[in-house]
Motif scaffolding. Structure first.
Motif, PDB file in Angstrom:
ATOM      1  N   GLY A  84      -7.681  -8.704  -4.780  1.00 10.93           N
ATOM      2  CA  GLY A  84      -6.448  -8.890  -4.024  1.00 10.93           C
ATOM      3  C   GLY A  84      -6.324 -10.288  -3.451  1.00 10.93           C
ATOM      4  N   ALA A  85      -7.442 -10.844  -2.959  1.00  9.92           N
ATOM      5  CA  ALA A  85      -7.407 -12.181  -2.362  1.00  9.92           C
ATOM      6  C   ALA A  85      -7.031 -13.237  -3.384  1.00  9.92           C
ATOM      7  CB  ALA A  85      -8.762 -12.500  -1.738  1.00  9.92           C
ATOM      8  N   VAL A  86      -7.542 -13.109  -4.606  1.00  6.30           N
ATOM      9  CA  VAL A  86      -7.185 -14.063  -5.666  1.00  6.30           C
ATOM     10  C   VAL A  86      -5.686 -14.014  -5.941  1.00  6.30           C
ATOM     11  CG1 VAL A  86      -7.453 -14.614  -8.113  1.00  6.30           C
ATOM     12  CG2 VAL A  86      -9.460 -14.042  -6.741  1.00  6.30           C
ATOM     13  N   VAL A  87      -5.141 -12.797  -6.042  1.00  8.83           N
ATOM     14  CA  VAL A  87      -3.701 -12.635  -6.288  1.00  8.83           C
ATOM     15  C   VAL A  87      -2.894 -13.252  -5.149  1.00  8.83           C
ATOM     16  CG1 VAL A  87      -1.828 -10.964  -6.525  1.00  8.83           C
ATOM     17  CG2 VAL A  87      -3.994 -10.578  -7.712  1.00  8.83           C
ATOM     18  N   GLY A  88      -3.277 -12.952  -3.903  1.00  9.60           N
ATOM     19  CA  GLY A  88      -2.553 -13.481  -2.756  1.00  9.60           C
ATOM     20  C   GLY A  88      -2.616 -14.994  -2.671  1.00  9.60           C
ATOM     21  N   ALA A  89      -3.792 -15.573  -2.936  1.00 13.90           N
ATOM     22  CA  ALA A  89      -3.938 -17.029  -2.882  1.00 13.90           C
ATOM     23  C   ALA A  89      -3.096 -17.711  -3.957  1.00 13.90           C
ATOM     24  CB  ALA A  89      -5.411 -17.394  -3.045  1.00 13.90           C
ATOM     25  N   LEU A  90      -3.083 -17.140  -5.145  1.00 11.31           N
ATOM     26  CA  LEU A  90      -2.281 -17.727  -6.225  1.00 11.31           C
ATOM     27  C   LEU A  90      -0.789 -17.633  -5.918  1.00 11.31           C
ATOM     28  CD1 LEU A  90      -4.242 -16.504  -9.382  1.00 11.31           C
ATOM     29  CD2 LEU A  90      -4.204 -18.804  -8.386  1.00 11.31           C
ATOM     30  N   LEU A  91      -0.374 -16.535  -5.309  1.00 11.17           N
ATOM     31  CA  LEU A  91       1.029 -16.416  -4.912  1.00 11.17           C
ATOM     32  C   LEU A  91       1.400 -17.493  -3.900  1.00 11.17           C
ATOM     33  CD1 LEU A  91       1.508 -12.548  -4.533  1.00 11.17           C
ATOM     34  CD2 LEU A  91       2.561 -14.040  -6.240  1.00 11.17           C
ATOM     35  N   LEU A  92       0.499 -17.737  -2.953  1.00 11.37           N
ATOM     36  CA  LEU A  92       0.768 -18.764  -1.944  1.00 11.37           C
ATOM     37  C   LEU A  92       0.951 -20.128  -2.583  1.00 11.37           C
ATOM     38  CD1 LEU A  92       0.867 -19.726   1.042  1.00 11.37           C
ATOM     39  CD2 LEU A  92      -1.611 -20.060   0.874  1.00 11.37           C
ATOM     40  N   LEU A  93       0.118 -20.442  -3.562  1.00 13.77           N
ATOM     41  CA  LEU A  93       0.139 -21.767  -4.166  1.00 13.77           C
ATOM     42  C   LEU A  93       1.215 -21.928  -5.240  1.00 13.77           C
ATOM     43  CD1 LEU A  93      -3.710 -22.404  -4.471  1.00 13.77           C
ATOM     44  CD2 LEU A  93      -2.137 -23.205  -2.690  1.00 13.77           C
ATOM     45  N   ARG A  94       1.593 -20.821  -5.880  1.00 11.88           N
ATOM     46  CA  ARG A  94       2.557 -20.907  -6.976  1.00 11.88           C
ATOM     47  C   ARG A  94       4.001 -20.777  -6.510  1.00 11.88           C
ATOM     48  NH1 ARG A  94      -0.339 -23.790 -10.194  1.00 11.88           N
ATOM     49  NH2 ARG A  94      -2.220 -22.755 -10.988  1.00 11.88           N
ATOM     50  N   LEU A  95       4.219 -20.024  -5.441  1.00 15.65           N
ATOM     51  CA  LEU A  95       5.584 -19.901  -4.928  1.00 15.65           C
ATOM     52  C   LEU A  95       5.983 -21.186  -4.216  1.00 15.65           C
ATOM     53  CD1 LEU A  95       5.532 -16.245  -3.513  1.00 15.65           C
ATOM     54  CD2 LEU A  95       6.549 -17.055  -5.650  1.00 15.65           C
ATOM     55  N   ALA A 136     -19.262  14.425   5.794  1.00 14.03           N
ATOM     56  CA  ALA A 136     -19.679  13.100   5.336  1.00 14.03           C
ATOM     57  C   ALA A 136     -18.821  12.648   4.163  1.00 14.03           C
ATOM     58  CB  ALA A 136     -21.149  13.127   4.913  1.00 14.03           C
ATOM     59  N   ASP A 137     -18.478  11.384   4.173  1.00 12.52           N
ATOM     60  CA  ASP A 137     -17.652  10.816   3.106  1.00 12.52           C
ATOM     61  C   ASP A 137     -18.357   9.560   2.601  1.00 12.52           C
ATOM     62  OD1 ASP A 137     -15.739   9.665   1.497  1.00 12.52           O
ATOM     63  OD2 ASP A 137     -14.086  10.235   2.792  1.00 12.52           O
ATOM     64  N   THR A 138     -18.845   9.582   1.391  1.00 10.04           N
ATOM     65  CA  THR A 138     -19.666   8.477   0.909  1.00 10.04           C
ATOM     66  C   THR A 138     -18.888   7.411   0.164  1.00 10.04           C
ATOM     67  OG1 THR A 138     -20.170   9.708  -1.114  1.00 10.04           O
ATOM     68  CG2 THR A 138     -21.694   9.958   0.740  1.00 10.04           C
ATOM     69  N   SER A 139     -17.744   7.748  -0.377  1.00  6.98           N
ATOM     70  CA  SER A 139     -17.034   6.762  -1.187  1.00  6.98           C
ATOM     71  C   SER A 139     -15.575   6.582  -0.784  1.00  6.98           C
ATOM     72  CB  SER A 139     -17.094   7.151  -2.665  1.00  6.98           C
ATOM     73  OG  SER A 139     -16.512   8.420  -2.868  1.00  6.98           O
ATOM     74  N   GLY A 140     -14.896   7.650  -0.416  1.00  4.68           N
ATOM     75  CA  GLY A 140     -13.488   7.544  -0.071  1.00  4.68           C
ATOM     76  C   GLY A 140     -12.602   8.057  -1.182  1.00  4.68           C
ATOM     77  N   PRO A 141     -11.348   8.379  -0.888  1.00  8.31           N
ATOM     78  CA  PRO A 141     -10.414   8.891  -1.895  1.00  8.31           C
ATOM     79  C   PRO A 141     -10.021   7.816  -2.899  1.00  8.31           C
ATOM     80  CG  PRO A 141      -9.278   8.486   0.173  1.00  8.31           C
ATOM     81  CD  PRO A 141     -10.736   8.280   0.449  1.00  8.31           C
ATOM     82  N   ALA A 142      -9.434   8.255  -4.008  1.00 11.57           N
ATOM     83  CA  ALA A 142      -9.086   7.331  -5.085  1.00 11.57           C
ATOM     84  C   ALA A 142      -8.070   6.280  -4.643  1.00 11.57           C
ATOM     85  CB  ALA A 142      -8.539   8.124  -6.281  1.00 11.57           C
ATOM     86  N   TRP A 143      -7.188   6.635  -3.713  1.00  6.36           N
ATOM     87  CA  TRP A 143      -6.141   5.698  -3.311  1.00  6.36           C
ATOM     88  C   TRP A 143      -6.669   4.542  -2.451  1.00  6.36           C
ATOM     89  CZ3 TRP A 143      -5.720   5.089   1.879  1.00  6.36           C
ATOM     90  CH2 TRP A 143      -6.113   6.151   2.704  1.00  6.36           C
ATOM     91  N   LEU A 144      -7.892   4.669  -1.936  1.00  5.97           N
ATOM     92  CA  LEU A 144      -8.399   3.634  -1.029  1.00  5.97           C
ATOM     93  C   LEU A 144      -8.629   2.314  -1.758  1.00  5.97           C
ATOM     94  CD1 LEU A 144      -9.326   2.755   1.728  1.00  5.97           C
ATOM     95  CD2 LEU A 144     -11.577   3.760   1.266  1.00  5.97           C
ATOM     96  N   TRP A 145      -9.109   2.362  -3.028  1.00 13.16           N
ATOM     97  CA  TRP A 145      -9.394   1.118  -3.747  1.00 13.16           C
ATOM     98  C   TRP A 145      -8.133   0.267  -3.929  1.00 13.16           C
ATOM     99  CZ3 TRP A 145      -8.889  -2.060  -7.960  1.00 13.16           C
ATOM    100  CH2 TRP A 145      -9.948  -2.916  -8.238  1.00 13.16           C
ATOM    101  N   PRO A 146      -7.034   0.816  -4.469  1.00 17.91           N
ATOM    102  CA  PRO A 146      -5.825  -0.017  -4.583  1.00 17.91           C
ATOM    103  C   PRO A 146      -5.271  -0.427  -3.216  1.00 17.91           C
ATOM    104  CG  PRO A 146      -5.372   2.247  -5.248  1.00 17.91           C
ATOM    105  CD  PRO A 146      -6.844   2.117  -5.131  1.00 17.91           C
ATOM    106  N   ALA A 147      -5.477   0.401  -2.197  1.00 17.99           N
ATOM    107  CA  ALA A 147      -5.011   0.020  -0.861  1.00 17.99           C
ATOM    108  C   ALA A 147      -5.760  -1.215  -0.364  1.00 17.99           C
ATOM    109  CB  ALA A 147      -5.188   1.185   0.111  1.00 17.99           C
ATOM    110  N   ILE A 148      -7.057  -1.294  -0.645  1.00 19.29           N
ATOM    111  CA  ILE A 148      -7.834  -2.469  -0.241  1.00 19.29           C
ATOM    112  C   ILE A 148      -7.433  -3.688  -1.069  1.00 19.29           C
ATOM    113  CG2 ILE A 148     -10.164  -3.438  -0.095  1.00 19.29           C
ATOM    114  CD1 ILE A 148      -9.518  -1.393   2.054  1.00 19.29           C
TER     115      ILE A 148
END
Length: 254
Positions: A84-95, A136-148
């Motif tokens: 996500g950080a790579v995408v955000g940084a490129l958007l900042l520099l390309r826009l 106990a929750d060791t990994s998190g739901p599937a939606w957490l990865w795209p949210a991060i």
């Protein structure tokens, strides 16, 4: 710059490092400070991102006791934050820079709003946990990865109150104490800042004096935050952040 301006940047970095370790949103201190000193918005944002990265990692290391047993999460969600950080940084520099100039007041306003509603989000997270039990929750739901990934992109593009977003998302998804969630948040925001910083170094102009001052200040502030900063009520930090953020918005809209 005059000596007092350099000192002001270092002090802002220290305040951001302390605040990021405790509650997040330190960018709402440093970024308006850089703007007030006449640094152009995109250059200020790029230099701010690189300068605060060491403080984020210092805060994460200071809270390593709370990271025990979270290695799998760090790897899984660290990759998401990196992407996500790579995408955000490129958007900042390309826009166009004019687009960032126009949206800065909105982004600062969003950050201030997130800081204000942070306690309410925490209460909702606590209520959610109570309704759904404490298994106990060791990994998190599937939606957490795209949210991060999304929070990482926000961090790569601007970053103010990214920590608040990460805590809110992970607090709902993971059954953990706030201290352990906050420690994981420090790692993820550190990754976002660091990766975006690498992108900026490779393809953007950077004010290295500002970076050095923020880096030294943020690392020292993170150490203070890890040791004594948590003794102060989070409300104190939130009030400071909101006041500085609102002052920045007023200054930008004049």
């Amino acid at each position: 710059m005059e000596w007092w301006q350099l000192l002001l940047i270092a002090l802002a970095g220290a305040a951001a490092g302390l605040i990021n370790t405790v509650v997040g949103s330190g960018t709402l201190i440093t970024f308006p400070t850089l703007l007030a000193l006449g640094i152009p918005p995109v250059l200020a944002n790029v230099s701010n991102c690189i300068g605060l990265a060491p403080g984020s990692f210092a805060g994460a290391l200071a809270g390593r006791a709370e990271l025990a047993g979270q290695r799998a999460r760090i790897l899984r969600y660290g990759a998401a934050s990196l992407l996500g950080a790579v995408v955000g940084a490129l958007l900042l520099l390309r826009l166009p820079s004019a687009a960032f100039d126009a949206i800065v007041p909105v982004l600062i306003g969003l950050g201030v709003l997130l800081v204000i509603v942070g306690p309410a989000l925490s209460r909702r997270v606590a209520a959610y946990r109570e309704r759904h039990g404490q298994q106990a929750d060791t990994s998190g739901p599937a939606w957490l990865w795209p949210a991060i990934v999304v929070t990482g992109a926000y961090g790569g593009y601007f970053g103010a109150a990214q920590g608040v977003l990460v805590i809110a998302v992970m607090g709902v998804a993971l059954t953990e104490t706030l201290a352990r969630v906050n420690a994981l948040k420090n790692v993820l925001t550190g990754i976002a800042n660091g990766v975006a910083g690498v992108v900026f170094v490779l393809i953007s102009e950077v004010d290295w004096v500002v970076v050095a001052l923020l880096a030294v200040g943020s690392v020292l502030g993170a150490q203070v935050g890890a040791r004594v900063g948590r003794r102060l009520p989070p409300k104190v930090y939130r009030v400071v952040i909101v006041v500085v953020g609102l002052a920045a918005i007023v200054n930008l809209l004049r």
